[in-house]
Design an enzyme around this catalytic site. Structure first.
Site, PDB file in Angstrom:
ATOM      1  N   CYS A   4       0.851  -1.181   0.000  1.00 29.91           N
ATOM      2  CA  CYS A   4       0.000   0.000   0.000  1.00 29.91           C
ATOM      3  C   CYS A   4       0.879   1.219   0.000  1.00 29.91           C
ATOM      4  O   CYS A   4       1.414   1.585   1.030  1.00 29.91           O
ATOM      5  CB  CYS A   4      -0.903  -0.006   1.228  1.00 29.91           C
ATOM      6  N   LEU A   5       1.089   1.779  -1.142  1.00 32.79           N
ATOM      7  CA  LEU A   5       1.900   2.984  -1.177  1.00 32.79           C
ATOM      8  C   LEU A   5       1.589   3.771  -2.425  1.00 32.79           C
ATOM      9  O   LEU A   5       0.948   3.271  -3.345  1.00 32.79           O
ATOM     10  CB  LEU A   5       3.390   2.669  -1.099  1.00 32.79           C
TER      11      LEU A   5
END
Lengths: 157, 446
Positions: free
Chosen positions: A92-93
């Protein structure tokens, strides 16, 4: 075909990804009747310690796509600062964050971003802080472990 | 699909209507304003599920839905989206000030501006298939005219039933004066259906209804009849040899007898094989001719090149071709002519190839010679550099020697040999002029 506009866009993007796939990436649907779940196979980039590995990823599109970001999970274990080291393998980035996601972003761009993250991890945004520390301070050890994991988990087809 | 269209109704309060009404109606009305055509279907269209016939420019595509813009609007930051896409993007944002989906510049829905009219014209010009193409409508219309086509003219779009108490719809082509939504039962197969579907059922689907074969008077079910027509012994058919001249035609049962005696029918396999071979040879000839053309073109190219480059060679080739061109005339068949032409071209090609290789060899010799010279030069330069380096070393050591000595022992031992090598070694405390003389003498020695 709940929201036909989104479904049509997904079908179009799937066509683009299967007919003209980005380098080292293969795309297919988990289930032909469900365009919201994609199976991705990503080859480890040559210039990274993941070279020679074939990583399976699962891409899920929310029903609100393109207004909500897709989610990406590594089904193959990988030693990487930005991929959680558990059975989810979540990542998640950047553009995958819902506050940074923009509807004009395309799935091809997401896949290319994941590939670039494999080449150059994003240390400031790490989920595995231990791995990130190692990447920063003891690069040789990091490369060694990443190679070992690639050989162990990702060398098969 | 209909259900989807109606679901989209809330999102499409009035899709493209203002534009369609403004200019599409007059252009399409000559198609026929019959009594049935004036009954409007009035189903709002979802333009996103359309199949586009014309390829469209990527710049005309909404970045959110990836379709050509539908009612585009523009934000202050100059990004353009479909109106619906933008409003949906805004509803997913929680903050009070809405942000542009592309660049996150702040704006609110009230601040949208219209896009230039030519963009609207460009997207309205795109040709699409009628959304009813999967049930049989073959129309392809401009997207701007689509709403009118579906509302007024498409014979496959669903219109309300004429009966006042019936709320169902019916395809425009089946529309009559009365309600066709009562249930009827097929007399033959006991299947229940709506009255509007009876025609199609009778034509294709009924499994029991029979009809008689016009040739043998036997009756068959509808589905079996077309199959039977291909085999009925009483049907009149033509002789197999009809396409090579036999004019005989008779009933299928008697045809075998005729074909046994028909010369043309028995010749048919041989004729077929021959025509196949002729086709093959024709194709091969075509191929050869094309190859020949290419060769001829390239040879004449080379000739012109060579004529410019080397006059003697051009003279030779001209001399070589001229006999051939006169020789070519007597050949009786085109193939012979082609063959001889081919042969002469090949000879010429050989000649050209050999002259090219000669030129090549000469060029490579020249390169090698040049290279050798360059190498020698390089070696010479290297030698000069080496000598200069030695001089520099000598100079440095001499300078070290002349320095005031904090550690005299080390300096004298290091500089000793070089000092001794000089023909006239200066005294240890000498100033600069003697050193210069020393270096001069060193250079002459090398």
């Amino acid at each position: 075909m709940g929201s036909s506009g989104g479904g049509k866009r997904i079908a179009r993007e799937l066509g683009e990804c299967t007919n003209d796939p980005p380098e080292g990436i293969r795309v297919q649907l988990v289930d032909d009747a469900d365009v919201y779940r994609w199976d991705i196979t990503m080859d480890g980039p040559e210039q990274s310690p993941y070279a020679g590995g074939h990583f399976k990823l699962q891409l899920r599109l929310p029903t609100e796509y393109p207004f909500k970001p897709p989610t990406i999970n590594f089904a193959t274990k990988i030693y990487h600062p930005n991929v959680s080291n558990d059975d989810k393998g979540s990542m998640c980035l950047g553009m995958l964050r819902s506050d940074q996601w923009k509807p004009p972003n395309k799935i091809v761009a997401v896949l290319n971003m994941v590939r670039n993250i494999l080449i150059e991890p994003n240390i400031d945004d790490a989920v595995e802080t231990g791995v990130a520390e190692q990447y920063k301070n003891a690069r040789d050890e990091f490369v060694k472990t990443a190679r070992e994991w690639t050989a162990k988990y990702a060398s098969g087809k | 699909m209909d259900r989807v269209v109606s679901n989209q109704g809330s999102l499409h309060p009035n899709p493209g209507a203002e534009h369609v009404d403004a200019e599409a109606v007059p252009s399409i009305s000559p198609e026929g304003a019959s009594a049935t055509a004036t009954r409007r279907a009035n189903v709002p269209l979802d333009l996103r599920i359309l199949d586009y016939v014309t390829p469209f420019d990527r710049n005309l595509v909404c970045p959110i839905c990836h379709c050509p813009f539908i009612q585009p609007v523009r934000l202050d930051c100059d990004h353009t989206f479909c109106r619906d896409c933008l409003s949906r993007a805004f509803t997913t944002q929680t903050a009070d000030t809405k942000k542009c989906p592309s660049c996150r510049a702040s704006s609110s829905f009230g601040q949208t501006q219209t896009v230039p009219r030519f963009i609207i014209h460009m997207i309205d010009e795109l040709v699409v298939k009628c959304p009813k193409h999967d049930v049989g409508c073959a129309s392809q219309v401009r997207r701007g005219d689509l709403q009118v086509h579906v509302d007024l003219y498409c014979s496959y779009s669903e219109v309300p039933c004429p009966a006042v108490d019936c709320s169902l719809t019916i395809p425009r082509k089946d529309l009559g004066e009365r309600c066709l939504h009562s249930k009827v039962i097929c007399d033959s197969c006991d299947v229940e259906m709506l009255e509007k579907d009876v025609n199609e059922h009778n034509r294709k689907l009924c499994t029991k209804q029979t009809s008689t074969c016009p040739d043998c008077q036997e009756s068959f079910t509808k589905s079996a009849l077309s199959d039977h027509e291909r085999r009925c012994p009483q049907t009149t058919i033509r002789c197999l040899g009809s396409n090579i001249g036999c004019r005989h035609s008779t009933k299928r049962v008697d045809m075998a007898q005729h074909q046994n005696s028909c010369a043309l029918a028995s010749l048919l396999p041989a004729m077929k094989a021959m025509s196949d071979r002729m086709d093959q040879q024709g194709a091969a000839l075509d191929l050869l001719q094309r190859k020949n053309d290419i060769l001829e073109g390239s040879v004449s190219n080379m000739q012109s090149l060579l004529a410019n480059a080397a006059l003697p060679l051009a003279d030779a080739s001209a001399a070589a071709t001229s006999p051939h061109s006169t020789e070519a005339a007597p050949f009786d068949s085109a193939t012979h002519h082609l063959l001889s032409l081919h042969e002469s071209l090949r000879e010429e090609l050989d000649r050209v190839a050999s002259s090219i290789s000669e030129v090549d060899a000469r060029a490579s010799m020249m390169i090698i010679n040049e290279n050798l010279r360059l190498k020698e030069d390089l070696a010479h330069t290297n030698a000069v550099i080496g000598s200069m380096r030695m001089q520099l070393q000598w100079l440095t050591s001499a300078r070290l020697q002349t320095q005031p000595k904090p550690a005299p022992g080390a300096v004298t031992s290091g500089a000793g040999p070089s000092v001794r090598s000089g023909p006239s070694s200066p005294p240890p405390g000498a100033s600069q002029p003697p050193i210069r003389r020393l270096s001069d003498s060193e250079r002459t020695k090398l």
